[in-house]
Structure formats: C-alpha cells, structure tokens
Scaffold this motif. Structure first.
Motif, PDB file in Angstrom:
ATOM      1  N   LEU A  45       0.869  -1.174   0.000  1.00 33.88           N
ATOM      2  CA  LEU A  45       0.000   0.000   0.000  1.00 33.88           C
ATOM      3  C   LEU A  45       0.905   1.223   0.000  1.00 33.88           C
ATOM      4  O   LEU A  45       1.788   1.358   0.841  1.00 33.88           O
ATOM      5  N   VAL A  46       0.694   2.099  -0.937  1.00 35.08           N
ATOM      6  CA  VAL A  46       1.479   3.321  -1.029  1.00 35.08           C
ATOM      7  C   VAL A  46       0.543   4.503  -0.835  1.00 35.08           C
ATOM      8  O   VAL A  46      -0.513   4.570  -1.454  1.00 35.08           O
ATOM      9  N   THR A  47       0.912   5.415   0.033  1.00 35.51           N
ATOM     10  CA  THR A  47       0.089   6.595   0.272  1.00 35.51           C
ATOM     11  C   THR A  47       0.715   7.803  -0.411  1.00 35.51           C
ATOM     12  O   THR A  47       1.886   7.787  -0.785  1.00 35.51           O
ATOM     13  N   ILE A  48      -0.067   8.860  -0.557  1.00 40.38           N
ATOM     14  CA  ILE A  48       0.450  10.084  -1.176  1.00 40.38           C
ATOM     15  C   ILE A  48       0.909  11.088  -0.128  1.00 40.38           C
ATOM     16  O   ILE A  48       1.302  12.184  -0.470  1.00 40.38           O
ATOM     17  N   GLY A  49       0.865  10.699   1.133  1.00 40.34           N
ATOM     18  CA  GLY A  49       1.318  11.592   2.190  1.00 40.34           C
ATOM     19  C   GLY A  49       0.261  12.609   2.572  1.00 40.34           C
ATOM     20  O   GLY A  49      -0.891  12.507   2.190  1.00 40.34           O
ATOM     21  N   LYS A  50       0.674  13.618   3.313  1.00 42.55           N
ATOM     22  CA  LYS A  50      -0.297  14.601   3.791  1.00 42.55           C
ATOM     23  C   LYS A  50      -0.254  15.924   3.027  1.00 42.55           C
ATOM     24  O   LYS A  50      -1.113  16.760   3.208  1.00 42.55           O
ATOM     25  N   ASP A  51       0.736  16.120   2.175  1.00 46.67           N
ATOM     26  CA  ASP A  51       0.815  17.344   1.380  1.00 46.67           C
ATOM     27  C   ASP A  51      -0.020  17.154   0.116  1.00 46.67           C
ATOM     28  O   ASP A  51       0.367  16.445  -0.798  1.00 46.67           O
ATOM     29  N   LEU A  52      -1.183  17.768   0.078  1.00 47.41           N
ATOM     30  CA  LEU A  52      -2.093  17.626  -1.056  1.00 47.41           C
ATOM     31  C   LEU A  52      -2.088  18.844  -1.967  1.00 47.41           C
ATOM     32  O   LEU A  52      -2.971  19.017  -2.792  1.00 47.41           O
ATOM     33  N   SER A  53      -1.054  19.666  -1.839  1.00 51.07           N
ATOM     34  CA  SER A  53      -1.004  20.899  -2.630  1.00 51.07           C
ATOM     35  C   SER A  53      -0.905  20.632  -4.135  1.00 51.07           C
ATOM     36  O   SER A  53      -1.196  21.510  -4.935  1.00 51.07           O
ATOM     37  N   PHE A  54      -0.514  19.425  -4.528  1.00 51.30           N
ATOM     38  CA  PHE A  54      -0.374  19.092  -5.937  1.00 51.30           C
ATOM     39  C   PHE A  54      -1.720  18.763  -6.604  1.00 51.30           C
ATOM     40  O   PHE A  54      -1.819  18.729  -7.829  1.00 51.30           O
ATOM     41  N   LEU A  55      -2.763  18.515  -5.811  1.00 52.19           N
ATOM     42  CA  LEU A  55      -4.030  18.069  -6.385  1.00 52.19           C
ATOM     43  C   LEU A  55      -4.611  19.006  -7.435  1.00 52.19           C
ATOM     44  O   LEU A  55      -5.093  18.534  -8.468  1.00 52.19           O
ATOM     45  N   PRO A  56      -4.585  20.332  -7.243  1.00 50.17           N
ATOM     46  CA  PRO A  56      -5.127  21.192  -8.298  1.00 50.17           C
ATOM     47  C   PRO A  56      -4.379  21.040  -9.630  1.00 50.17           C
ATOM     48  O   PRO A  56      -4.956  21.254 -10.698  1.00 50.17           O
ATOM     49  N   ARG A  57      -3.112  20.678  -9.593  1.00 45.25           N
ATOM     50  CA  ARG A  57      -2.358  20.469 -10.836  1.00 45.25           C
ATOM     51  C   ARG A  57      -2.651  19.098 -11.426  1.00 45.25           C
ATOM     52  O   ARG A  57      -2.648  18.925 -12.632  1.00 45.25           O
ATOM     53  N   LEU A  58      -2.898  18.112 -10.579  1.00 41.99           N
ATOM     54  CA  LEU A  58      -3.200  16.756 -11.053  1.00 41.99           C
ATOM     55  C   LEU A  58      -4.621  16.687 -11.615  1.00 41.99           C
ATOM     56  O   LEU A  58      -4.857  16.077 -12.652  1.00 41.99           O
ATOM     57  N   ALA A  59      -5.560  17.305 -10.933  1.00 39.01           N
ATOM     58  CA  ALA A  59      -6.969  17.268 -11.336  1.00 39.01           C
ATOM     59  C   ALA A  59      -7.541  18.679 -11.274  1.00 39.01           C
ATOM     60  O   ALA A  59      -8.262  19.022 -10.342  1.00 39.01           O
ATOM     61  N   PRO A  60      -7.213  19.527 -12.263  1.00 37.93           N
ATOM     62  CA  PRO A  60      -7.607  20.936 -12.229  1.00 37.93           C
ATOM     63  C   PRO A  60      -9.109  21.168 -12.042  1.00 37.93           C
ATOM     64  O   PRO A  60      -9.510  22.112 -11.392  1.00 37.93           O
ATOM     65  N   GLY A  61      -9.938  20.305 -12.601  1.00 40.03           N
ATOM     66  CA  GLY A  61     -11.384  20.474 -12.472  1.00 40.03           C
ATOM     67  C   GLY A  61     -11.965  19.639 -11.348  1.00 40.03           C
ATOM     68  O   GLY A  61     -13.159  19.406 -11.314  1.00 40.03           O
ATOM     69  N   ALA A  62     -11.110  19.176 -10.436  1.00 32.27           N
ATOM     70  CA  ALA A  62     -11.509  18.316  -9.319  1.00 32.27           C
ATOM     71  C   ALA A  62     -12.138  17.021  -9.797  1.00 32.27           C
ATOM     72  O   ALA A  62     -12.953  16.423  -9.104  1.00 32.27           O
ATOM     73  N   GLU A  63     -11.749  16.578 -11.014  1.00 27.20           N
ATOM     74  CA  GLU A  63     -12.279  15.328 -11.532  1.00 27.20           C
ATOM     75  C   GLU A  63     -11.642  14.147 -10.790  1.00 27.20           C
ATOM     76  O   GLU A  63     -10.562  14.295 -10.227  1.00 27.20           O
ATOM     77  N   PRO A  64     -12.307  13.009 -10.778  1.00 29.11           N
ATOM     78  CA  PRO A  64     -11.734  11.835 -10.109  1.00 29.11           C
ATOM     79  C   PRO A  64     -10.420  11.421 -10.779  1.00 29.11           C
ATOM     80  O   PRO A  64     -10.223  11.650 -11.975  1.00 29.11           O
ATOM     81  N   TYR A  65      -9.537  10.825 -10.005  1.00 35.11           N
ATOM     82  CA  TYR A  65      -8.264  10.334 -10.530  1.00 35.11           C
ATOM     83  C   TYR A  65      -7.936   9.024  -9.846  1.00 35.11           C
ATOM     84  O   TYR A  65      -8.420   8.729  -8.765  1.00 35.11           O
ATOM     85  N   SER A  66      -7.108   8.240 -10.490  1.00 32.71           N
ATOM     86  CA  SER A  66      -6.718   6.933  -9.957  1.00 32.71           C
ATOM     87  C   SER A  66      -5.263   6.963  -9.508  1.00 32.71           C
ATOM     88  O   SER A  66      -4.533   7.914  -9.792  1.00 32.71           O
TER      89      SER A  66
END
Length: 83
Positions: free
Chosen positions: A43-64
């Motif tokens: 199991l790999v986690t993404i940690g607690k820094d979620l500041s990258f999410l707007p760049r990964l999913a700009p429209g807040a769309e689901p991601y895998s």
C-alpha cells in the motif's frame, strides 16, 4: 477481517479494504503470508501534502493511483522545484 469484526465492525465494510499497517509493512518487503499462499499486497500513500491536487486534477475530476504515478513520472515541477 476477523479482528475487525471481533472488535464490533461490520464484515461488509471490509470489502475492497486492507489494514494500513500491514499494507505499509508489505511496501517495505515485510508482507504477511496468508493462508492459501496469499501475500499481503503493498500500500502506497500520497502523504499529507495535497497541494499538488489542483495540478493533477484541475477540475476536481476523479483520478486513480495510475493517474498519480503517470503525473509523477512526467516530472512535473511544482513550487520550490518539487515534483
């Protein structure tokens, strides 16, 4: 699952889930061996820094998880030169 149910949890809530501690230990090569030869998956986690999410999913769309790996592998550089 048995321990979760013994502690008052509902067995139906365990479908598709795994123990965080066991999964993290599996990630570093210390996976538990289960009856029938099944090995605890990592199991790999993404940690607690979620500041990258707007760049990964700009429209807040689901991601895998695969989307995250592709994004990280692309070498996208964020603030202070971090990926």
């Amino acid at each position: 699952m048995a321990a979760y149910v013994r502690k008052g949890g509902d067995a139906a809530d365990t479908k598709g889930r795994q123990c965080l501690c066991n999964g993290l230990l599996a990630t570093i090569g210390l996976a538990q061996r289960r009856p029938g030869g099944r090995v605890e998956p990592p199991l790999v986690t993404i940690g607690k820094d979620l500041s990258f999410l707007p760049r990964l999913a700009p429209g807040a769309e689901p991601y895998s998880a695969a989307d995250v790996v592709r994004w990280l592998s692309a070498g996208v550089v964020g603030p202070a030169g971090r990926t």
